[in-house]
Design an enzyme around this catalytic site. Sequence first.
Site, short mmCIF file in Angstrom:
data_model
loop_
_atom_site.label_atom_id
_atom_site.label_comp_id
_atom_site.label_asym_id
_atom_site.label_seq_id
_atom_site.Cartn_x
_atom_site.Cartn_y
_atom_site.Cartn_z
N ASP A 160 0.85 -1.19 0.00
CA ASP A 160 0.00 0.00 0.00
C ASP A 160 0.88 1.24 0.00
O ASP A 160 2.02 1.19 -0.46
CB ASP A 160 -0.94 -0.03 1.22
N HIS A 234 -3.95 6.35 2.76
CA HIS A 234 -4.59 5.10 2.38
C HIS A 234 -3.97 3.90 3.09
O HIS A 234 -4.68 3.02 3.61
CB HIS A 234 -4.46 4.96 0.86
N SER A 596 -11.10 -0.88 -1.27
CA SER A 596 -9.85 -0.80 -0.51
C SER A 596 -10.08 -1.01 0.98
O SER A 596 -9.21 -1.50 1.69
CB SER A 596 -9.20 0.58 -0.69
#
Length: 815
Positions: A160, A234, A596
């Site tokens: 990620d 994220h 996600s």
Amino acid sequence: MALALKILLLSTLLVFGKAEVYIVTIEGEPVISYTGGIEGLEATVVESHEKIDFTSEMVTSYAQHLEKKHDMLLGMLFDHGTYEKLYSYRHLINGFAVHVSPEQAETLRRTPGVKSVERDWKVRKHTTHTPQFLGLPTGVWPTGGGHDKAGEDIVIGFIDSGIYPHHPSFASHITEPYGPLPKYRGKCEEDPDTKRSFCNGKIIGAQHFAKAAIAAGMFNPAVDYASPMDGDGHGSHTASIAAGNNGIPVRMHGHEFGKASGMAPRARIAVYKAVYRLIEGFVADVVAAIDQAVHDGVDILNLSVGPNSPPANTRTTFLNPFDATLLAAVKAGVFVAQAAGNGGPFPKSLLSYSPWITSVAAAIDDRRYKNHLILGNGKILAGLGLSPSTLPNQTYTLVAANDVLLDSSVSRFNPTDCQRPELLNKNLVKGKILLCGYSFNFVSGTASIKMVSQTAKSLGAAGFVLAVENVSPGTKFDPVPVGIPGILIFDVTKSMDLIDYYNVSTTRDWTGRVKSFKAIGSIGDGLMPILHKSAPQVALFSARGPNIKDYSFRDADLLKPDILAPGSLIWAAWSPNGTDEPNYIGEGFAMVSGTSMAAPHIAGIAALVKQKHPRWSPAAIKSALMTTSTKLDRAGRPIQAQQYSETDALKLATATPFDYGSGHVSPRAALDPGLVFDAGYQDYLGFLCTTPGIDVHEIRNFTSTPCNYTIGRPSNLNTPSITISHLVGTQTVFRTVTNVAEQEETYVITSHMDPAMALETSPPAMTLLPGASRKFTATLTPRSITGTYCFGEILMKGSRGHKVSITVAAMGYRR
């Protein structure tokens, strides 16, 4: 001599001026499948139930041998300085990533021993209350010793955007100390500025991969960070959903929105940063990160990223360097959860194709945030706003941003966005509710609700209203936490009601200047969520099946997505450096939606299953999650899916397996599934080798294995679902179940199917001893040709209470 050097330098620059990154695979087995045969180098392959010891001398020797071969090949073909090798891939695939010109890439393609040369392509991000919604605190964690033991000694790797290591969700000092974990061999990079390690016991590994991004000239160390630091938000968000500490207060703007927890709060976090803020990422970096993660010894791999499109020059969705690397990871015993993609609600929008991984769709859970604006004429306008209310029993004058400009010449700044407080007259705004307009700038990310709130606060406003006057079909509005009373009116008709009331109540002179503001209103309390029984629902954005087997978009005999998990409005950790969401810049938490967010729910729950059943294969864990999932919402009705109506408005329709796969995850049941459908590397090769249209040479290129094993048809792959995309006449499908319970159990097998398709199973019942396996068959026959898929279910009910559900999808064709 100087002239010759200049010419050499110029030719080098010309080569690199048009150079690109290519992923090259070459002949010879990688570590994961090397069976021996090279003098002085022992075999590194192990039995399917064993894990490779990547630290052993024979593995490191063979890996070094492969890397030398990569370097020799490049050195033999090209002059020094005309190429740059970025990575050697040795453990999961045999090849390398190299920065060369297209002409050099063509030379590589024609070189004996080179199996494939593919231009690198990009990946993208498939961008709390959920532990309670999923029943973890009461139904799952107690069985493993409570939240302070849930996921103990399980390592989850995250490919990620990195991690913010100082967040309380990742702190080690608020839990029992973490001891050493010898099975994990990953490295911990240091922060280049502070020289502090990114690891702390909870975070057990932290590395970054950016060579392809750098070679492409798209890496900016000022914002992307040449370290595992999360410059996006994220990566921190996904890591905390799967494995963040339990009971971390979510505080923002002076309010607490509950307590955050990961699914497996005691699991360790291993960070492999390969995604960056502005550029997202490249497959060459992601493949290197996966290769390293498996070498390091992760148990679970979470991929909230995936290719933003199929690779340009492979014909098969399952066969490319990315999916081949994931196949080898699963062969090494690593469970992989991947976000299905955010291209919904359109058919065939999935970006996660392969049978060896778990593709996760996104659900809306039972929590909704709503707010309302009460006007002086008595109308109540519904909207969104995680905000406190204005003072009770008080109304406030409404003033529109256009009517309180300091200078009309500043209109070029679009002052109705309320992003720049210096454009507005503080004396006219103070103590009033400021009305702002929702323009395209909010969609593009150049304007944010956070900035509207800051503008209103700096001007001393009592609150703000953001009105949507026109909207593109499919625009999604999420509630945003703000520190002062505020509301977004997203329904255009309601916005018109507000504007009409404001115009009627506001008196103006002949030039249009306001003489007096008479419109009044008040803003309700939007801080408390409303819990709905119509949950879960499939989120509008969640990518849908059917799955495709090639880039002609022909259907695969494989159900995708595999499973549904919460992925809408998920509160979790955020990086204060993160700029991915304009409304959460500088914040420690964010509420974000996307598949996600769904994938790490499954990664964390898989860690709990792995903790209880450490010897289970990735396929067995996937089976346990799928066969115990539910197709019903909290009210006992079939799960609904968000869709577009004919007018592009949002509507709900009964969901199908192409929306949710096998159903919504049920963690408690997954810990004790009764039966599992197991599969291994040979089974996946059998699936590839029997899929029509796949070139057997291409399979060998990416797996280093010949097609000498068959399962007859791809639909015979031992998955916990059955899909036949082109059914002509009658077809019988085979499946094998294994009893993973501790006692003998008898299962009665029943089935049902849409009326246009007949489904029969055999035998009608079976008894299995602990550890025993038995085959059964499912026979499908079209009754009528509808031109659409028929759906059904095979249900195996055990005498000791286990229920095993297998989803069936088939489309019939005439002979």
